[in-house]
Design a protein around this motif. Sequence first.
Motif, short mmCIF file in Angstrom:
data_model
loop_
_atom_site.label_atom_id
_atom_site.label_comp_id
_atom_site.label_asym_id
_atom_site.label_seq_id
_atom_site.Cartn_x
_atom_site.Cartn_y
_atom_site.Cartn_z
N UNK A 167 0.83 -1.21 0.00
CA UNK A 167 0.00 0.00 0.00
C UNK A 167 0.86 1.26 0.00
N UNK A 168 1.93 1.25 0.79
CA UNK A 168 2.82 2.41 0.83
C UNK A 168 3.43 2.68 -0.53
N UNK A 169 3.90 1.62 -1.20
CA UNK A 169 4.53 1.78 -2.51
C UNK A 169 3.53 2.33 -3.53
N UNK A 287 -10.11 2.23 -7.23
CA UNK A 287 -9.85 1.06 -6.39
C UNK A 287 -9.93 -0.23 -7.16
N UNK A 288 -10.95 -0.35 -8.01
CA UNK A 288 -11.05 -1.56 -8.84
C UNK A 288 -9.85 -1.67 -9.78
N UNK A 289 -9.42 -0.56 -10.30
CA UNK A 289 -8.25 -0.59 -11.16
C UNK A 289 -6.99 -0.96 -10.39
N UNK A 290 -6.86 -0.47 -9.14
CA UNK A 290 -5.71 -0.82 -8.32
C UNK A 290 -5.67 -2.31 -8.05
N UNK A 291 -6.83 -2.88 -7.74
CA UNK A 291 -6.90 -4.33 -7.52
C UNK A 291 -6.47 -5.07 -8.78
N UNK A 292 -6.91 -4.56 -9.93
CA UNK A 292 -6.54 -5.19 -11.19
C UNK A 292 -5.05 -5.13 -11.45
N UNK A 293 -4.41 -3.98 -11.15
CA UNK A 293 -2.97 -3.86 -11.40
C UNK A 293 -2.17 -4.76 -10.47
N UNK A 294 -2.59 -4.86 -9.19
CA UNK A 294 -1.91 -5.74 -8.26
C UNK A 294 -2.07 -7.19 -8.68
N UNK A 295 -3.27 -7.52 -9.19
CA UNK A 295 -3.51 -8.87 -9.69
C UNK A 295 -2.57 -9.19 -10.86
N UNK A 367 8.81 -2.00 -4.48
CA UNK A 367 8.69 -3.39 -4.05
C UNK A 367 9.97 -4.17 -4.31
N UNK A 368 10.77 -3.71 -5.27
CA UNK A 368 12.00 -4.42 -5.59
C UNK A 368 12.94 -4.48 -4.39
N UNK A 369 12.95 -3.43 -3.57
CA UNK A 369 13.85 -3.42 -2.42
C UNK A 369 13.38 -4.41 -1.35
N UNK A 370 12.08 -4.49 -1.15
CA UNK A 370 11.52 -5.49 -0.23
C UNK A 370 11.91 -6.89 -0.71
N UNK A 371 11.72 -7.13 -1.99
CA UNK A 371 12.04 -8.42 -2.59
C UNK A 371 13.52 -8.75 -2.40
N UNK A 372 14.37 -7.77 -2.67
CA UNK A 372 15.82 -7.96 -2.53
C UNK A 372 16.20 -8.29 -1.10
N UNK A 373 15.67 -7.55 -0.13
CA UNK A 373 16.05 -7.77 1.27
C UNK A 373 15.59 -9.13 1.77
N UNK A 374 14.37 -9.53 1.39
CA UNK A 374 13.88 -10.84 1.86
C UNK A 374 14.68 -11.98 1.25
N UNK A 375 15.01 -11.86 -0.04
CA UNK A 375 15.85 -12.89 -0.68
C UNK A 375 17.22 -12.95 -0.01
N UNK A 376 17.79 -11.82 0.26
CA UNK A 376 19.12 -11.75 0.87
C UNK A 376 19.13 -12.42 2.24
N UNK A 515 0.97 2.28 -10.40
CA UNK A 515 0.98 1.87 -9.00
C UNK A 515 2.36 1.38 -8.57
N UNK A 516 3.36 1.61 -9.43
CA UNK A 516 4.74 1.24 -9.13
C UNK A 516 4.87 -0.24 -8.78
N UNK A 517 4.08 -1.07 -9.43
CA UNK A 517 4.12 -2.52 -9.20
C UNK A 517 5.16 -3.11 -10.13
#
Length: 742
Positions: A167-169, A287-295, A367-376, A515-517
């Motif tokens: 949500x923050x991103x 909101x419906x569009x945001x749900x669609x983009x996250x999907x 989200x890429x930074x979250x992904x990177x940190x969790x993988x690391x 949405x920077x996804x």
Amino acid sequence: MSAADAPPNNWLTHSPVFAPVHATERSRLGLEPDLRKLDGVGLALSGGGIRTASFALGVVQVLLNEDLLKRIDYLSTVSGGGYLGSAISWWLHQMASGDGGSPRERYQAFREEFGSKVQGARTARDPSSDSAQPTLEKSNWLAYIRQHGNYLQPPGVGLLSLAATVLRVCLHSILVYLSAAVGILSLLMYECGSDVWRSLGFHLAAGFGLLILVTTILYGPATWIASSVGVFSSSWLYKWRTWVRRWSGTLVAGALAGLILWSVAALDSALQANEKGLLPFAVSSTGLGAIGSIYQFWLGRAKTANASALTPLRIIATAVLVLYGLLFVAYMIAARRTHAQEEDICVVTMVIAIIVGFWVNTNYSGLARLYRDRLMEAFLPDPISAAYNTWTRATQADQQAVDNLAGRLGRDGGLTKAHGQASCQRPLHILNCNVVLLDSEKDIYRTRGGDSFMISSLWSGGNATGWIATPDLGDGDMSLATAMSISGAAANPNAAPNGQGVERNKFVAFLMSIFNARLGYWMANPARPNRRRTNRPNFWVPGLRQGLLGRGLHERAQFLELTDGGHFDNTGVYELVRRRTKLIIVSEAGQDSDFSMDDLANVIEKVRVDFSVFIEFNDPATDIGGLRPQTAKRRGQCERGFAVGRVRYPKGNPTSPEFDDGLIVYLQAVPIAAMPTDVDSYWRRNLQFPNDTTADQFFDEDNLEAYRELGYAIAGQFYGELKAVCPGHGYLGQVADVLRRQ
């Protein structure tokens, strides 16, 4: 890189051709200096997220147990294979850099991190305990990853925490672009009147519509005149109709944009009678569009194409909802403030858009930074975390630069630290990525959607960008964790598996961008001299034109977007073929429920087109047919999980069709009769296994062990037949000969 290890003054830091890169690699690895000759053994770990990392772990364990890893010169990884490949590079570096112990003892310490037949999670002594039993010193990384395959949701991070991060991103990106839209709308309304948008929209639609009508009317008489006057006019007409075809889409888009602007203003006026209905309409649409983009973002982690005829309609409807909802929100805010004579709304919103949009590094904020940190934290943990089997911050790997990787595994089985310009890590880790090039002038890049871009401790780059010394890549501090996450950036606008997929649809790319996804990485172009000063991407540069609008994605741009290597080649074989590798061993666990082996087919096609190299599986004893069920049912078991073929490299004489033959061993995640009992049970209970969707990155111990044991069984099946084969007999015998000589 330390001063002692710094490149000499005459070091070539950028090369438009591959030969200097190849020569440097071969020299440092102690391989044949004649680049025309085949040499070296490469291990390729395919893409597929945690699924393929788990399968490849079983394969690597067999190589370790049979003392074959020391034969490997190149480690080429993609996406999920890069998770495990990075763990191998990380632990080799850790053990080589440690104090004490002989080279063989250091290698043994490395092997123990990846598992032992006599060590389990409860037979490893807690380092904090003084108990004399059991006798083993500590836990290991294998036990650690078994409990932490659910890397996106480590201990203490619940679903609400993940949702809050997403949500923050999304809100960060929306704040920038919505503020800019409100500012522009308010400014024009204040200067030109509140009805300016309805008038502007009407005139745009009418103007572009008139142009469409005029070109349509004139086209008919033009054809009649051209056919009457002769060849010259016919040639002129050809140029003119080509121009019309090229710009007709722009004319239609302009007319539609005008209609949308007009309808937003008209709808706002129509809903004035029901003030309470304005905000719910706008929010629900967005909101419906945001749900669609996250999907679509989540779907992008799975290797799926448009599944049905309704998919394009769903995509278009979702995009329209987002665009229309955001425009309506911006218009509503601007109109209310302008009617209230609050002219400072223009300044406030534009200042917010500029400050928030420019003063940010989108490589770090998304989200890429979250992904990177969790993988690391899962695959490159601090040694103490693995020893205690406890999830903590990976503070050491966070600072580990790719060009400083120094674990060198010798052919004699000794592990030492690489020093100076005559050496490098071994196996040399090649992290395969894709550079997005949808707007390239070169058809081969544009039609494929991108090109191969590799990162190693020595060089980084590809044909489209040239190759650059890795210490000079980006801001000069490319970490192993960042390179690993780039290679696995599967969900990203304008990029899709093997260049084919829904994310290349402009509507989907717009949805994900606004949405920077995205999991990709913006890299300052290696070919530009000011690359270090410009390696700070933000929402405006390159976020607006290249990111949101998807324009200017070519090899000359200031910024390049790097994504999952599987968007170009999901096997890791491409870069090994480029290096004329004598023997290639492939661990492949891509999502392939139809047994079509499309990842293999894709790389066979690409190396044939790009290098005139032919990969063939034409030995009946080890062909691809054994990797498909022997019954008509897709759920049937396969005869074996491996195939062996030859790689035909041209000798380089354009007048002679002669080849040097290399070899390829292809290990595929398929159900086989030799599966252990628990894996066979898992296969019968889980219809998707071994092709669980790549969107599932939440593996528990049960999931991870099933894939790891399958990889172990298939690699063990291959090695069992390798030991039994007569030297030189068929492709399998030739593989045995190569491994003995290395």
